[in-house]
Design an enzyme around this catalytic site. Structure first.
Site, PDB file in Angstrom:
ATOM      1  N   GLN A 103      -3.544   2.973   4.383  1.00  0.00           N
ATOM      2  CA  GLN A 103      -4.101   2.885   3.285  1.00  0.00           C
ATOM      3  C   GLN A 103      -3.635   2.415   1.668  1.00  0.00           C
ATOM      4  OE1 GLN A 103      -7.131   1.510   1.822  1.00  0.00           O
ATOM      5  NE2 GLN A 103      -8.368   2.400   1.519  1.00  0.00           N
ATOM      6  N   GLY A 165      -0.092   8.949  -4.864  1.00  0.00           N
ATOM      7  CA  GLY A 165      -0.772   9.878  -3.811  1.00  0.00           C
ATOM      8  C   GLY A 165      -0.213   8.647  -2.601  1.00  0.00           C
ATOM      9  N   TYR A 166       0.077   7.832  -2.169  1.00  0.00           N
ATOM     10  CA  TYR A 166       0.774   7.209  -1.236  1.00  0.00           C
ATOM     11  C   TYR A 166       1.657   7.960  -0.566  1.00  0.00           C
ATOM     12  CZ  TYR A 166       1.763   3.349   2.075  1.00  0.00           C
ATOM     13  OH  TYR A 166       2.203   2.537   3.562  1.00  0.00           O
ATOM     14  N   ALA A 167       2.399   7.784  -1.854  1.00  0.00           N
ATOM     15  CA  ALA A 167       4.336   8.360  -1.140  1.00  0.00           C
ATOM     16  C   ALA A 167       3.924   9.960  -1.183  1.00  0.00           C
ATOM     17  CB  ALA A 167       4.915   8.061  -2.566  1.00  0.00           C
ATOM     18  N   LYS A 170       2.319  10.190   2.795  1.00  0.00           N
ATOM     19  CA  LYS A 170       3.496   9.922   3.595  1.00  0.00           C
ATOM     20  C   LYS A 170       4.566  10.857   3.882  1.00  0.00           C
ATOM     21  CE  LYS A 170       2.000   5.490   4.988  1.00  0.00           C
ATOM     22  NZ  LYS A 170       2.027   5.260   6.904  1.00  0.00           N
TER      23      LYS A 170
END
Length: 247
Positions: A103, A165-167, A170
């Site tokens: 996402q 938030g993606y990093a 991950k």
């Protein structure tokens, strides 16, 4: 690793679940696994796109895949356990899981990212891969040689502005990989690793780096030796590693 040459029957007899199988690296990996003998369980939200990958595998002479239209954003323990039970009932075994679903919103400063966005990013990119793997553990542990591969991200490995938030999600996969690998006994035939694809010509990369000419980037097929290596028996000693694809 880019020079790795898997034998044609590398994955013969294996059943491999691929999330995010309808596009990008998930689609390419599903096709590559099928070409090398695996029966692939295809999971993604978009049923029409899943059917297209299904048709590609059949047209290429691969084993008939299974399709699981499923939205990881709304996953819960009960539905994931039902999914694992369906895999066991219909496919009888599970030898690998590639977590390729993701996402992503946009590259923005933290000050503009919302709680709802972070909850969604964490749920799909970190929580669902954990919960799906946990639900599948009984099946995976029955395999004579099982491999789980999480898909990392360069900016989760080396944080940078605007990835937010993606990093963070991950980067959590890297910690999850190391903890789980530390908990698995060396005698168990299960290994868990994280693979970081790096820059590759996908729709996600086009969104984050619109100025990059995709012809200058590795294609999804260029990265398949890494995926095949980690999913096959040649990598049985590779455990708890964070591996960056380098071409």
């Amino acid at each position: 690793m880019k020079d790795y040459s898997p034998r044609p029957d590398l994955l013969a007899g294996r059943v491999i679940l691929v999330t995010g199988a309808s596009s990008g690296l998930g689609r390419a990996a599903s096709l590559a696994f099928a070409r090398h003998g695996a029966t692939v369980a295809l999971l993604a939200r978009n049923e029409a796109k899943l059917e297209a990958v299904y048709d590609e595998i059949i047209a290429a002479g691969g084993a008939e895949p299974a399709m699981f239209p499923y939205d990881l954003a709304v996953a819960d323990d009960r539905s994931l356990e039902t999914l694992a039970g369906t895999l066991a009932h219909h496919l009888k075994r599970l030898d690998g899981v590639l977590h390729s679903a993701h996402q992503f919103y946009n590259l923005t400063p933290l000050s503009l990212q919302t709680l709802d966005q972070w909850q969604s990013l964490m749920r799909v990119n970190l929580i669902a891969p954990f919960a799906l793997t946990r639900a599948c553990l009984p099946l995976l542990k029955q395999s004579p040689d099982a491999s789980v591969v999480f898909t990392g991200e360069t900016h989760g490995h080396q944080p940078a502005a605007f990835w937010g938030g993606y990093a963070v999600a991950k980067s959590g996969l890297e910690t999850l990989t190391r903890i789980w690998a530390d908990e698995i006994s060396p005698e168990e035939n299960l290994r868990i690793n994280t693979l970081i694809p790096g820059q590759v010509a996908t729709s996600l990369r086009a969104r984050t780096h619109p100025g990059l000419d995709p012809d200058t980037l590795p294609s999804t097929d260029d990265l398949m030796p890494w995926y095949l290596y980690l999913m096959g028996a040649d990598s049985t000693s590779v455990r708890g590693q964070i591996i960056e694809c380098r071409n």
